[in-house]
Design a protein around this motif. Sequence first.
Motif, PDB file in Angstrom:
ATOM      1  N   PHE A 176       0.837  -1.207   0.000  1.00  0.00           N
ATOM      2  CA  PHE A 176       0.000   0.000   0.000  1.00  0.00           C
ATOM      3  C   PHE A 176       0.871   1.256   0.000  1.00  0.00           C
ATOM      4  CE2 PHE A 176      -3.727  -2.572   1.334  1.00  0.00           C
ATOM      5  CZ  PHE A 176      -4.593  -2.100   0.378  1.00  0.00           C
ATOM      6  N   ALA A 177       1.987   1.196   0.728  1.00  0.00           N
ATOM      7  CA  ALA A 177       2.904   2.351   0.727  1.00  0.00           C
ATOM      8  C   ALA A 177       3.425   2.589  -0.690  1.00  0.00           C
ATOM      9  CB  ALA A 177       4.053   2.100   1.694  1.00  0.00           C
ATOM     10  N   GLY A 178       3.793   1.497  -1.367  1.00  0.00           N
ATOM     11  CA  GLY A 178       4.269   1.621  -2.753  1.00  0.00           C
ATOM     12  C   GLY A 178       3.196   2.171  -3.669  1.00  0.00           C
ATOM     13  N   LEU A 179       1.984   1.652  -3.522  1.00  0.00           N
ATOM     14  CA  LEU A 179       0.868   2.123  -4.368  1.00  0.00           C
ATOM     15  C   LEU A 179       0.595   3.604  -4.132  1.00  0.00           C
ATOM     16  CD1 LEU A 179      -1.628  -0.860  -4.050  1.00  0.00           C
ATOM     17  CD2 LEU A 179      -0.733   0.050  -6.191  1.00  0.00           C
ATOM     18  N   THR A 180       0.680   4.019  -2.844  1.00  0.00           N
ATOM     19  CA  THR A 180       0.445   5.438  -2.518  1.00  0.00           C
ATOM     20  C   THR A 180       1.443   6.313  -3.262  1.00  0.00           C
ATOM     21  OG1 THR A 180      -0.226   4.763  -0.307  1.00  0.00           O
ATOM     22  CG2 THR A 180       0.252   7.099  -0.619  1.00  0.00           C
ATOM     23  N   LEU A 181       2.707   5.925  -3.184  1.00  0.00           N
ATOM     24  CA  LEU A 181       3.746   6.755  -3.815  1.00  0.00           C
ATOM     25  C   LEU A 181       3.604   6.766  -5.336  1.00  0.00           C
ATOM     26  CD1 LEU A 181       6.655   5.722  -1.463  1.00  0.00           C
ATOM     27  CD2 LEU A 181       5.640   7.993  -1.659  1.00  0.00           C
ATOM     28  N   LEU A 182       3.206   5.623  -5.911  1.00  0.00           N
ATOM     29  CA  LEU A 182       3.026   5.593  -7.364  1.00  0.00           C
ATOM     30  C   LEU A 182       1.819   6.418  -7.803  1.00  0.00           C
ATOM     31  CD1 LEU A 182       3.795   1.876  -8.322  1.00  0.00           C
ATOM     32  CD2 LEU A 182       5.259   3.860  -8.572  1.00  0.00           C
ATOM     33  N   ALA A 183       0.854   6.583  -6.897  1.00  0.00           N
ATOM     34  CA  ALA A 183      -0.357   7.347  -7.242  1.00  0.00           C
ATOM     35  C   ALA A 183      -0.122   8.854  -7.193  1.00  0.00           C
ATOM     36  CB  ALA A 183      -1.495   6.970  -6.294  1.00  0.00           C
ATOM     37  N   ILE A 184       1.003   9.264  -6.591  1.00  0.00           N
ATOM     38  CA  ILE A 184       1.273  10.707  -6.466  1.00  0.00           C
ATOM     39  C   ILE A 184       1.946  11.200  -7.741  1.00  0.00           C
ATOM     40  CG2 ILE A 184       2.583  12.449  -5.194  1.00  0.00           C
ATOM     41  CD1 ILE A 184       2.227  10.635  -2.715  1.00  0.00           C
ATOM     42  N   LYS A 185       1.211  12.052  -8.466  1.00  0.00           N
ATOM     43  CA  LYS A 185       1.760  12.565  -9.725  1.00  0.00           C
ATOM     44  C   LYS A 185       1.973  14.081  -9.656  1.00  0.00           C
ATOM     45  CE  LYS A 185       1.356   8.674 -12.241  1.00  0.00           C
ATOM     46  NZ  LYS A 185       0.281   7.875 -11.796  1.00  0.00           N
ATOM     47  N   LYS A 186       1.193  14.739  -8.750  1.00  0.00           N
ATOM     48  CA  LYS A 186       1.296  16.203  -8.659  1.00  0.00           C
ATOM     49  C   LYS A 186       1.343  16.609  -7.199  1.00  0.00           C
ATOM     50  CE  LYS A 186      -2.008  16.853 -12.254  1.00  0.00           C
ATOM     51  NZ  LYS A 186      -3.223  17.558 -12.522  1.00  0.00           N
ATOM     52  N   ILE A 187       1.674  17.892  -6.956  1.00  0.00           N
ATOM     53  CA  ILE A 187       1.790  18.382  -5.574  1.00  0.00           C
ATOM     54  C   ILE A 187       0.479  18.206  -4.792  1.00  0.00           C
ATOM     55  CG2 ILE A 187       2.190  20.450  -4.146  1.00  0.00           C
ATOM     56  CD1 ILE A 187       4.276  21.283  -6.283  1.00  0.00           C
ATOM     57  N   PRO A 188      -0.693  18.572  -5.361  1.00  0.00           N
ATOM     58  CA  PRO A 188      -1.926  18.392  -4.581  1.00  0.00           C
ATOM     59  C   PRO A 188      -2.147  16.934  -4.168  1.00  0.00           C
ATOM     60  CG  PRO A 188      -2.344  19.789  -6.474  1.00  0.00           C
ATOM     61  CD  PRO A 188      -0.955  19.266  -6.637  1.00  0.00           C
ATOM     62  N   ALA A 189      -1.730  15.988  -5.015  1.00  0.00           N
ATOM     63  CA  ALA A 189      -1.879  14.573  -4.667  1.00  0.00           C
ATOM     64  C   ALA A 189      -0.961  14.219  -3.502  1.00  0.00           C
ATOM     65  CB  ALA A 189      -1.569  13.701  -5.880  1.00  0.00           C
ATOM     66  N   ALA A 190       0.241  14.824  -3.487  1.00  0.00           N
ATOM     67  CA  ALA A 190       1.175  14.581  -2.380  1.00  0.00           C
ATOM     68  C   ALA A 190       0.604  15.149  -1.076  1.00  0.00           C
ATOM     69  CB  ALA A 190       2.523  15.214  -2.698  1.00  0.00           C
ATOM     70  N   VAL A 191      -0.006  16.335  -1.179  1.00  0.00           N
ATOM     71  CA  VAL A 191      -0.634  16.946   0.006  1.00  0.00           C
ATOM     72  C   VAL A 191      -1.772  16.048   0.489  1.00  0.00           C
ATOM     73  CG1 VAL A 191      -1.983  18.931   0.824  1.00  0.00           C
ATOM     74  CG2 VAL A 191       0.000  19.296  -0.665  1.00  0.00           C
ATOM     75  N   ALA A 192      -2.586  15.561  -0.453  1.00  0.00           N
ATOM     76  CA  ALA A 192      -3.717  14.685  -0.097  1.00  0.00           C
ATOM     77  C   ALA A 192      -3.212  13.435   0.627  1.00  0.00           C
ATOM     78  CB  ALA A 192      -4.486  14.298  -1.356  1.00  0.00           C
ATOM     79  N   ALA A 193      -2.118  12.857   0.131  1.00  0.00           N
ATOM     80  CA  ALA A 193      -1.580  11.635   0.744  1.00  0.00           C
ATOM     81  C   ALA A 193      -1.029  11.919   2.145  1.00  0.00           C
ATOM     82  CB  ALA A 193      -0.491  11.054  -0.146  1.00  0.00           C
ATOM     83  N   MET A 194      -0.296  13.030   2.282  1.00  0.00           N
ATOM     84  CA  MET A 194       0.313  13.333   3.583  1.00  0.00           C
ATOM     85  C   MET A 194      -0.768  13.609   4.630  1.00  0.00           C
ATOM     86  SD  MET A 194       3.924  15.226   3.146  1.00  0.00           S
ATOM     87  CE  MET A 194       3.332  16.777   2.616  1.00  0.00           C
ATOM     88  N   VAL A 195      -1.740  14.445   4.255  1.00  0.00           N
ATOM     89  CA  VAL A 195      -2.807  14.767   5.207  1.00  0.00           C
ATOM     90  C   VAL A 195      -3.630  13.497   5.500  1.00  0.00           C
ATOM     91  CG1 VAL A 195      -4.926  16.119   5.547  1.00  0.00           C
ATOM     92  CG2 VAL A 195      -2.898  17.193   4.563  1.00  0.00           C
ATOM     93  N   GLY A 196      -3.926  12.709   4.463  1.00  0.00           N
ATOM     94  CA  GLY A 196      -4.671  11.458   4.666  1.00  0.00           C
ATOM     95  C   GLY A 196      -3.964  10.545   5.638  1.00  0.00           C
ATOM     96  N   GLY A 197      -2.643  10.421   5.484  1.00  0.00           N
ATOM     97  CA  GLY A 197      -1.859   9.559   6.373  1.00  0.00           C
ATOM     98  C   GLY A 197      -1.830  10.082   7.802  1.00  0.00           C
ATOM     99  N   PHE A 198      -1.581  11.386   7.959  1.00  0.00           N
ATOM    100  CA  PHE A 198      -1.488  11.964   9.302  1.00  0.00           C
ATOM    101  C   PHE A 198      -2.833  11.898  10.039  1.00  0.00           C
ATOM    102  CE2 PHE A 198       2.496  14.226   7.989  1.00  0.00           C
ATOM    103  CZ  PHE A 198       3.294  13.686   8.983  1.00  0.00           C
ATOM    104  N   VAL A 199      -3.899  12.228   9.324  1.00  0.00           N
ATOM    105  CA  VAL A 199      -5.221  12.206   9.983  1.00  0.00           C
ATOM    106  C   VAL A 199      -5.605  10.767  10.329  1.00  0.00           C
ATOM    107  CG1 VAL A 199      -7.678  12.744   9.685  1.00  0.00           C
ATOM    108  CG2 VAL A 199      -5.958  14.370   8.918  1.00  0.00           C
ATOM    109  N   SER A 200      -5.256   9.845   9.452  1.00  0.00           N
ATOM    110  CA  SER A 200      -5.531   8.434   9.737  1.00  0.00           C
ATOM    111  C   SER A 200      -4.780   7.998  11.000  1.00  0.00           C
ATOM    112  CB  SER A 200      -5.096   7.595   8.536  1.00  0.00           C
ATOM    113  OG  SER A 200      -5.146   6.235   8.838  1.00  0.00           O
ATOM    114  N   LEU A 201      -3.552   8.498  11.153  1.00  0.00           N
ATOM    115  CA  LEU A 201      -2.757   8.173  12.341  1.00  0.00           C
ATOM    116  C   LEU A 201      -3.364   8.819  13.592  1.00  0.00           C
ATOM    117  CD1 LEU A 201      -0.133   6.803  13.325  1.00  0.00           C
ATOM    118  CD2 LEU A 201       1.049   8.945  12.889  1.00  0.00           C
ATOM    119  N   ALA A 202      -3.798  10.081  13.437  1.00  0.00           N
ATOM    120  CA  ALA A 202      -4.372  10.797  14.583  1.00  0.00           C
ATOM    121  C   ALA A 202      -5.688  10.167  15.031  1.00  0.00           C
ATOM    122  CB  ALA A 202      -4.586  12.268  14.223  1.00  0.00           C
TER     123      ALA A 202
END
Lengths: 105, 248
Positions: free
Chosen positions: B177-203
Amino acid sequence: MSTTAALVALACGAIGTYFARSGLILLLADRALPASVERALQNVGPAVLAALTINLAVGSRGLGEVEFIEVAALIVAGLVTVWRRNLIWTFVVGMATIWMLGALT
Amino acid sequence: MTETPHGTTGRGIVDRQALTDIIPLAIPAIPFGFIVGLAVTESAMPQWVAWLTAPLIFAGAAQLAMITLAGAASLWAVITAVLVINIRHVMYSAALAPTFRKQPRWMRRVGPFLLVDQTFALASLQTHRAPADFRRYYLTVAVTLYAVWNVVVPLGMLVGPVVPESWRLDLAPPIMFAGLTLLAIKKIPAAVAAMVGGFVSLATIDLRDRLGIAVGAIAGVIAGAIAEQIIERRACTARPRPPQEPLR
């Protein structure tokens, strides 16, 4: 999970996935979605996958119980994915990290 | 990727160009399908139901989520996770809708069932083809992937019980899943979406029924949309304005 619950999950997952793939082909063949909706849809994949990764890695054990080798493997696998852009490398290097650190600790 | 001058590659049921194009995209699906097969053997779902996700859902990440979350999350959380993961297919459906409009009704109904990431990636580059040629290309790519997937997943199920616990294959899904997440990131907004998604999921990890996944995903999508707007605004202000005529 009971067989009935599993079958319900399977049926809902299969039907929902089919309609996600076919819905606009069948219904809106000659119209386009608003650009803002299309852009928002592009961010769904990364957001969901990241949330799933963290949730599966930490699980119900809590952050304090996450193993060092797990974190190390995720970081190494992530770096390899960025470098090689290939999931075979992600899997092989990620698992190799776990096995090597497991043997050392 | 190869392309002939007229976009066609001869007659017959199978499109040779499609076969050539699909090989590099099908190979990475093999270890992933194998992991899904392994996960089936460790799932809280009855094994035969978990196996049916391969021919009926045919979506690696969603299958893995369903198989691994079963037992740990409520039924509705499992279904929601699968549907949310597969919502990106709506975008593929939207993009290919004009091309499918020229296809016969059976193709409009059957074709989308096989519309996965790799199929979309290749088919979206062949929309200039004549309808029959496009259909042959699309079906060659899609059926090949479907066949590969439905061979590899059962293979993983056969090997799964033989694998010793010390191999720690329970850690394979988050790695994939970590690999798939990184492969799905093509633009900056997608990277922001992934980072916030990960952090909020952790919180929100302590939320029951793994609701943190949905909460994280929604937060990530919103953050991605905000990032998109900010980037757009900056681009607009950075663009030089056309010279104005002097006032008279």
